[in-house]
Scaffold this active site. Structure first.
Site, PDB file in Angstrom:
ATOM      1  N   LEU A  57       0.874  -1.168   0.000  1.00  0.00           N
ATOM      2  CA  LEU A  57       0.000   0.000   0.000  1.00  0.00           C
ATOM      3  C   LEU A  57       0.912   1.219   0.000  1.00  0.00           C
ATOM      4  O   LEU A  57       1.544   1.522   1.003  1.00  0.00           O
ATOM      5  CB  LEU A  57      -0.894   0.005   1.245  1.00  0.00           C
ATOM      6  CG  LEU A  57      -2.173  -0.832   1.245  1.00  0.00           C
ATOM      7  CD1 LEU A  57      -1.894  -2.284   0.868  1.00  0.00           C
ATOM      8  CD2 LEU A  57      -2.854  -0.758   2.599  1.00  0.00           C
ATOM      9  N   HIS A  58       1.010   1.898  -1.133  1.00  0.00           N
ATOM     10  CA  HIS A  58       1.936   3.030  -1.252  1.00  0.00           C
ATOM     11  C   HIS A  58       1.138   4.322  -1.353  1.00  0.00           C
ATOM     12  O   HIS A  58       0.362   4.516  -2.295  1.00  0.00           O
ATOM     13  CB  HIS A  58       2.827   2.872  -2.484  1.00  0.00           C
ATOM     14  CG  HIS A  58       3.904   3.907  -2.573  1.00  0.00           C
ATOM     15  ND1 HIS A  58       5.155   3.730  -2.006  1.00  0.00           N
ATOM     16  CD2 HIS A  58       3.917   5.142  -3.126  1.00  0.00           C
ATOM     17  CE1 HIS A  58       5.898   4.802  -2.232  1.00  0.00           C
ATOM     18  NE2 HIS A  58       5.162   5.672  -2.898  1.00  0.00           N
ATOM     19  N   SER A  59       1.318   5.185  -0.373  1.00  0.00           N
ATOM     20  CA  SER A  59       0.622   6.472  -0.385  1.00  0.00           C
ATOM     21  C   SER A  59       1.339   7.446  -1.310  1.00  0.00           C
ATOM     22  O   SER A  59       2.555   7.608  -1.231  1.00  0.00           O
ATOM     23  CB  SER A  59       0.558   7.052   1.028  1.00  0.00           C
ATOM     24  OG  SER A  59      -0.206   6.222   1.874  1.00  0.00           O
ATOM     25  N   CYS A  72      12.194  12.448   2.396  1.00  0.00           N
ATOM     26  CA  CYS A  72      11.483  11.235   2.780  1.00  0.00           C
ATOM     27  C   CYS A  72      12.130  10.061   2.062  1.00  0.00           C
ATOM     28  O   CYS A  72      13.096  10.227   1.317  1.00  0.00           O
ATOM     29  CB  CYS A  72       9.995  11.341   2.437  1.00  0.00           C
ATOM     30  SG  CYS A  72       9.670  11.455   0.657  1.00  0.00           S
ATOM     31  N   CYS A  74      10.076   7.901   0.234  1.00  0.00           N
ATOM     32  CA  CYS A  74       8.955   7.389  -0.550  1.00  0.00           C
ATOM     33  C   CYS A  74       9.368   6.950  -1.953  1.00  0.00           C
ATOM     34  O   CYS A  74       8.968   5.880  -2.422  1.00  0.00           O
ATOM     35  CB  CYS A  74       7.849   8.431  -0.630  1.00  0.00           C
ATOM     36  SG  CYS A  74       7.222   8.955   0.980  1.00  0.00           S
ATOM     37  N   GLN A  77      11.339   3.721  -1.855  1.00  0.00           N
ATOM     38  CA  GLN A  77      10.449   2.620  -1.474  1.00  0.00           C
ATOM     39  C   GLN A  77       9.566   2.197  -2.643  1.00  0.00           C
ATOM     40  O   GLN A  77       9.342   1.003  -2.867  1.00  0.00           O
ATOM     41  CB  GLN A  77       9.569   3.025  -0.290  1.00  0.00           C
ATOM     42  CG  GLN A  77      10.269   2.977   1.049  1.00  0.00           C
ATOM     43  CD  GLN A  77       9.278   3.131   2.196  1.00  0.00           C
ATOM     44  OE1 GLN A  77       8.262   3.814   2.070  1.00  0.00           O
ATOM     45  NE2 GLN A  77       9.563   2.500   3.303  1.00  0.00           N
ATOM     46  N   GLY A  99       0.850  13.115   1.932  1.00  0.00           N
ATOM     47  CA  GLY A  99       1.128  13.643   3.265  1.00  0.00           C
ATOM     48  C   GLY A  99       0.452  12.868   4.383  1.00  0.00           C
ATOM     49  O   GLY A  99      -0.016  13.457   5.360  1.00  0.00           O
ATOM     50  N   ASP A 132      -1.524  10.912  11.400  1.00  0.00           N
ATOM     51  CA  ASP A 132      -1.664  10.017  10.248  1.00  0.00           C
ATOM     52  C   ASP A 132      -3.143   9.845   9.985  1.00  0.00           C
ATOM     53  O   ASP A 132      -3.844   9.188  10.759  1.00  0.00           O
ATOM     54  CB  ASP A 132      -0.997   8.671  10.519  1.00  0.00           C
ATOM     55  CG  ASP A 132      -0.894   7.801   9.269  1.00  0.00           C
ATOM     56  OD1 ASP A 132      -1.717   7.978   8.355  1.00  0.00           O
ATOM     57  OD2 ASP A 132       0.007   6.939   9.213  1.00  0.00           O
ATOM     58  N   ARG A 134      -4.646   8.427   7.395  1.00  0.00           N
ATOM     59  CA  ARG A 134      -4.957   7.451   6.356  1.00  0.00           C
ATOM     60  C   ARG A 134      -5.933   6.371   6.831  1.00  0.00           C
ATOM     61  O   ARG A 134      -5.819   5.857   7.929  1.00  0.00           O
ATOM     62  CB  ARG A 134      -3.669   6.796   5.845  1.00  0.00           C
ATOM     63  CG  ARG A 134      -2.805   7.759   5.052  1.00  0.00           C
ATOM     64  CD  ARG A 134      -1.477   7.148   4.668  1.00  0.00           C
ATOM     65  NE  ARG A 134      -0.634   6.889   5.836  1.00  0.00           N
ATOM     66  CZ  ARG A 134       0.602   6.408   5.753  1.00  0.00           C
ATOM     67  NH1 ARG A 134       1.119   6.117   4.576  1.00  0.00           N
ATOM     68  NH2 ARG A 134       1.323   6.217   6.854  1.00  0.00           N
ATOM     69  N   SER A 155       5.796  -3.692   3.921  1.00  0.00           N
ATOM     70  CA  SER A 155       5.628  -2.444   4.668  1.00  0.00           C
ATOM     71  C   SER A 155       6.395  -2.499   5.973  1.00  0.00           C
ATOM     72  O   SER A 155       6.532  -3.561   6.586  1.00  0.00           O
ATOM     73  CB  SER A 155       4.143  -2.210   4.973  1.00  0.00           C
ATOM     74  OG  SER A 155       3.964  -1.037   5.745  1.00  0.00           O
TER      75      SER A 155
END
EC number: 3.5.4.25
Length: 208
Positions: A57-59, A72, A74, A77, A99, A132, A134, A155
């Site tokens: 699950l990649h934000s 970061c 991100c 990753q 974010g 957070d 999410r 993750s």
């Protein structure tokens, strides 16, 4: 398990992916109808998923994924996840949660507060925003629409696994990602370990 309406697949399209370091792989991008939050999330199907696929699950992170921000981890990753999932077979869910759910402008406001000494979670709180925000209900809907109800999760974040399990997805194992440090993101990574128990080697994340 929450009583969440089912999502359905909207369309599937083959897309060849090419990364700046030369890595390339063919993927299938899937869009959906009926996602709980109304966002345009996509699934990236890679390799040949088996009965227990590898899933991330990649934000979304515009600054890291697109512009290569060193604040970061991100972007690295995302690049790592695509290759690891393609090798084993699985799915990357690219979720529109910039974010940690607060949006791009608010994230940049939080960056300004981090420049004054706050960590990433303290900065969100100072702006009156969740540390957070999410929610992974839509992610669970997407997985079910793809026929995935059990998986290994790529993750470092225990909350992702906990939420998916609460939503009825069987997470067999949580597989850690790599550690991608820069002089600009060490404080950020330490905060993730200390505040939200990310599985990163704290001893290696020294602040110089």
């Amino acid at each position: 398990m929450p009583d969440t309406p089912a999502a359905t697949q909207r369309a599937r399209v083959r897309v060849p992916l090419r990364f700046p370091d030369g890595y390339s792989v063919d993927a299938e991008l899937v869009t959906f109808h009926g996602l709980a939050d109304g966002q345009e999330h996509i699934a990236v199907v890679l390799g040949k998923p088996g009965p227990v696929p590898l899933v991330r699950l990649h934000s979304e992170c515009l600054t890291g994924d697109v512009f290569g921000s060193a604040r970061c981890d991100c972007g690295p990753q995302l690049r790592e996840a695509v290759e690891r999932i393609a090798e084993r077979g699985g799915v990357l869910l690219y979720l529109r949660q910039e974010g940690r759910g607060i949006g791009l402008y608010n994230k940049l406001d939080a960056y300004a507060l981090q420049d004054q000494g706050l960590d990433t979670y303290e900065a969100n709180s100072a702006l009156g925003l969740p540390e957070d925000g999410r929610d992974y209900t839509a992610a669970a809907q997407m997985l079910r629409a793809l026929g995935v109800t059990e998986l290994d999760l790529l993750s470092n974040n225990p909350d992702k696994a906990d939420q998916l399990r609460t939503l009825g997805i069987d997470v067999h194992d949580r597989v850690p990602t790599g550690v991608f440090t820069t002089p600009h993101n060490v404080r950020y990574l330490r905060a993730k370990v200390l505040q939200t128990q990310h599985t990163l080697p704290l001893a290696e994340l020294s602040v110089g």
